[in-house]
Design a protein around this motif. Sequence first.
Motif, PDB file in Angstrom:
ATOM      1  N   ASP A 236       0.879  -1.075   0.014  1.00 23.12           N
ATOM      2  CA  ASP A 236      -0.111   0.005   0.019  1.00 23.12           C
ATOM      3  C   ASP A 236       0.871   1.044   0.107  1.00 23.12           C
ATOM      4  O   ASP A 236       1.407   1.560   0.859  1.00 23.12           O
ATOM      5  CB  ASP A 236      -0.935  -0.032   1.105  1.00 23.12           C
ATOM      6  CG  ASP A 236      -1.993   1.158   1.001  1.00 23.12           C
ATOM      7  OD1 ASP A 236      -2.260   1.410   0.053  1.00 23.12           O
ATOM      8  OD2 ASP A 236      -2.622   1.483   2.397  1.00 23.12           O
ATOM      9  N   CYS A 237       0.989   1.846  -1.079  1.00 22.07           N
ATOM     10  CA  CYS A 237       1.546   3.323  -1.238  1.00 22.07           C
ATOM     11  C   CYS A 237       1.086   3.958  -2.348  1.00 22.07           C
ATOM     12  O   CYS A 237       0.218   3.330  -3.081  1.00 22.07           O
ATOM     13  CB  CYS A 237       3.178   3.101  -1.347  1.00 22.07           C
ATOM     14  SG  CYS A 237       3.501   1.873  -2.454  1.00 22.07           S
ATOM     15  N   GLU A 238       1.297   5.469  -2.374  1.00 20.96           N
ATOM     16  CA  GLU A 238       0.769   6.044  -3.628  1.00 20.96           C
ATOM     17  C   GLU A 238       1.258   5.807  -5.008  1.00 20.96           C
ATOM     18  O   GLU A 238       0.748   6.000  -6.076  1.00 20.96           O
ATOM     19  CB  GLU A 238       0.835   7.536  -3.317  1.00 20.96           C
ATOM     20  CG  GLU A 238       0.439   8.085  -2.155  1.00 20.96           C
ATOM     21  CD  GLU A 238       0.432   9.520  -1.828  1.00 20.96           C
ATOM     22  OE1 GLU A 238       0.892  10.039  -2.564  1.00 20.96           O
ATOM     23  OE2 GLU A 238      -0.277  10.160  -0.884  1.00 20.96           O
ATOM     24  N   ARG A 239       2.387   5.322  -4.965  1.00 24.35           N
ATOM     25  CA  ARG A 239       3.376   5.034  -6.242  1.00 24.35           C
ATOM     26  C   ARG A 239       3.997   3.579  -6.138  1.00 24.35           C
ATOM     27  O   ARG A 239       4.689   3.426  -5.250  1.00 24.35           O
ATOM     28  CB  ARG A 239       4.224   5.959  -6.382  1.00 24.35           C
ATOM     29  CG  ARG A 239       5.009   5.917  -7.791  1.00 24.35           C
ATOM     30  CD  ARG A 239       5.756   7.281  -8.068  1.00 24.35           C
ATOM     31  NE  ARG A 239       6.509   7.275  -9.272  1.00 24.35           N
ATOM     32  CZ  ARG A 239       6.510   8.003 -10.497  1.00 24.35           C
ATOM     33  NH1 ARG A 239       4.880   8.226 -10.590  1.00 24.35           N
ATOM     34  NH2 ARG A 239       7.244   7.913 -11.614  1.00 24.35           N
ATOM     35  N   ILE A 240       3.640   2.684  -6.971  1.00 20.16           N
ATOM     36  CA  ILE A 240       3.999   1.401  -7.161  1.00 20.16           C
ATOM     37  C   ILE A 240       4.791   1.041  -8.391  1.00 20.16           C
ATOM     38  O   ILE A 240       4.019   1.297  -9.656  1.00 20.16           O
ATOM     39  CB  ILE A 240       3.236   0.340  -6.885  1.00 20.16           C
ATOM     40  CG1 ILE A 240       2.469   0.558  -5.278  1.00 20.16           C
ATOM     41  CG2 ILE A 240       3.571  -1.182  -6.822  1.00 20.16           C
ATOM     42  CD1 ILE A 240       1.173  -0.379  -5.263  1.00 20.16           C
ATOM     43  N   LYS A 261       9.463  -1.752   1.855  1.00 21.01           N
ATOM     44  CA  LYS A 261       8.272  -1.671   1.090  1.00 21.01           C
ATOM     45  C   LYS A 261       8.300  -2.564  -0.304  1.00 21.01           C
ATOM     46  O   LYS A 261       8.305  -1.583  -1.215  1.00 21.01           O
ATOM     47  CB  LYS A 261       7.904  -0.131   0.890  1.00 21.01           C
ATOM     48  CG  LYS A 261       7.747   0.596   1.962  1.00 21.01           C
ATOM     49  CD  LYS A 261       7.739   2.189   1.760  1.00 21.01           C
ATOM     50  CE  LYS A 261       7.344   3.002   3.040  1.00 21.01           C
ATOM     51  NZ  LYS A 261       7.235   4.254   2.778  1.00 21.01           N
ATOM     52  N   THR A 262       8.927  -3.476  -0.261  1.00 25.28           N
ATOM     53  CA  THR A 262       9.063  -4.410  -1.632  1.00 25.28           C
ATOM     54  C   THR A 262       8.534  -5.656  -1.364  1.00 25.28           C
ATOM     55  O   THR A 262       8.926  -6.309  -0.223  1.00 25.28           O
ATOM     56  CB  THR A 262      10.607  -4.273  -1.809  1.00 25.28           C
ATOM     57  OG1 THR A 262      11.318  -3.106  -1.928  1.00 25.28           O
ATOM     58  CG2 THR A 262      10.949  -5.184  -2.929  1.00 25.28           C
ATOM     59  N   ARG A 272       7.778  -5.745  -6.725  1.00 25.27           N
ATOM     60  CA  ARG A 272       6.736  -4.756  -6.846  1.00 25.27           C
ATOM     61  C   ARG A 272       7.636  -4.048  -5.554  1.00 25.27           C
ATOM     62  O   ARG A 272       7.889  -4.346  -4.494  1.00 25.27           O
ATOM     63  CB  ARG A 272       5.475  -4.917  -6.431  1.00 25.27           C
ATOM     64  CG  ARG A 272       4.521  -5.900  -7.339  1.00 25.27           C
ATOM     65  CD  ARG A 272       3.236  -6.225  -6.987  1.00 25.27           C
ATOM     66  NE  ARG A 272       2.350  -5.036  -7.140  1.00 25.27           N
ATOM     67  CZ  ARG A 272       1.411  -4.779  -6.336  1.00 25.27           C
ATOM     68  NH1 ARG A 272       1.229  -5.296  -5.211  1.00 25.27           N
ATOM     69  NH2 ARG A 272       0.852  -3.732  -6.443  1.00 25.27           N
ATOM     70  N   THR A 273       7.558  -2.729  -5.806  1.00 26.37           N
ATOM     71  CA  THR A 273       8.159  -1.556  -4.927  1.00 26.37           C
ATOM     72  C   THR A 273       7.527  -0.418  -4.702  1.00 26.37           C
ATOM     73  O   THR A 273       7.220   0.170  -5.667  1.00 26.37           O
ATOM     74  CB  THR A 273       9.860  -1.692  -4.848  1.00 26.37           C
ATOM     75  OG1 THR A 273      10.256  -0.767  -4.098  1.00 26.37           O
ATOM     76  CG2 THR A 273      10.073  -0.854  -6.468  1.00 26.37           C
ATOM     77  N   CYS A 274       7.686   0.297  -3.641  1.00 30.07           N
ATOM     78  CA  CYS A 274       7.125   1.666  -3.420  1.00 30.07           C
ATOM     79  C   CYS A 274       8.206   2.716  -3.562  1.00 30.07           C
ATOM     80  O   CYS A 274       8.251   3.756  -3.609  1.00 30.07           O
ATOM     81  CB  CYS A 274       6.495   1.794  -1.881  1.00 30.07           C
ATOM     82  SG  CYS A 274       5.245   0.874  -1.740  1.00 30.07           S
ATOM     83  N   ASN A 275       9.590   1.991  -3.658  1.00 20.41           N
ATOM     84  CA  ASN A 275      10.793   2.746  -3.487  1.00 20.41           C
ATOM     85  C   ASN A 275      11.048   3.364  -5.016  1.00 20.41           C
ATOM     86  O   ASN A 275      10.752   2.627  -6.064  1.00 20.41           O
ATOM     87  CB  ASN A 275      12.136   1.990  -3.189  1.00 20.41           C
ATOM     88  CG  ASN A 275      11.995   1.315  -1.909  1.00 20.41           C
ATOM     89  OD1 ASN A 275      11.549   2.134  -0.916  1.00 20.41           O
ATOM     90  ND2 ASN A 275      12.306   0.113  -1.618  1.00 20.41           N
TER      91      ASN A 275
END
Length: 323
Positions: A236-240, A261-262, A272-275
């Motif tokens: 769950d994050c704004e950009r993936i 966040k991965t 998949r990552t939020c970084n």
Amino acid sequence: MSVLCNETVYPKTYEDLLEIIRDVGKRKIYIIGFNTHHIGKNVNADICISMRNFNKILEISESDLFVTAQPGVSFEALKNALSERNLFLPLTYSGSLGGLASTNFPSLFSLIYPYPKDLLLGAKIITGLGELIKSGSRTTKFSSGYKIWKALSGSLGWLGIYVELTFRLIGKPERLAFAEINQEKIQKIISERPWGIFYNNGKTFVIFGGFSKYIDSLEEKYGLSFQDGLPNASLDCERIYGITTYRGKEFDIINKIGPDKTIAYIGSGYIRTCNEINKKDFPEESIIIEKGCKEDEECFEHYKTGELLKKSLDPYNIFVSSY
């Protein structure tokens, strides 16, 4: 991300669908299921076609191990119907069957069944020309013709509309369970044929399906502590970002982008990552922006094969997606 439609229609029959396609003119169409897994940019369309009314399980074959169902059937409802017959579709998803096939999102059973299209035997499809075509079969031995039904998988409705989907099944496992595992033990436990290995924010989990007695024996043999069910796979994050790499190279990519966040489906080649990442740092990988893609960005890479299929299946370019 959002979908903006001037009009949303809810056809009930294939004839209704065909009539909409044939009468659409120059207007743009976007196909929606439950609209819970939107990928890419915001979408603007003249007409949104909801597939909710196409919600029937048409056939379950216990002898030939396949199921045919319409795209508006929820994955959870299908799973429950199969469970009553001791059958199992070894994929993981929350949403409609149409969404499952159209996103082609990786499975937690990534070592044996990485993607939905690996289990998709055939489909009925409506093209941008208003044609209802059948592609594929009900058996794994079918090999003639172009695999159009597989080409549509992952195209997010850009190439055509699934109206029936046929998936290969297996027998329902007595137990599904997972355990946290050290990475150095992975090579040893691979010989035990786990169904999946899943990485989540610094922790690695091994997933097994089968007889309870066998899974219990692995606890003692490898010093593991199994829990029934499946590990949490949400991010769950704004950009993936989604990163596709060679199978077996997933941990190399994780080490480059950082463990927090991965998540990664080991064996599928998908991370998949939020970084925040720079595509230039991953020259051999395919990068997409699943979520949080801005209007001035390229969310997906385009391939010549996809463009050729688009010209063949939808020459008037009536189907739009978040590509």
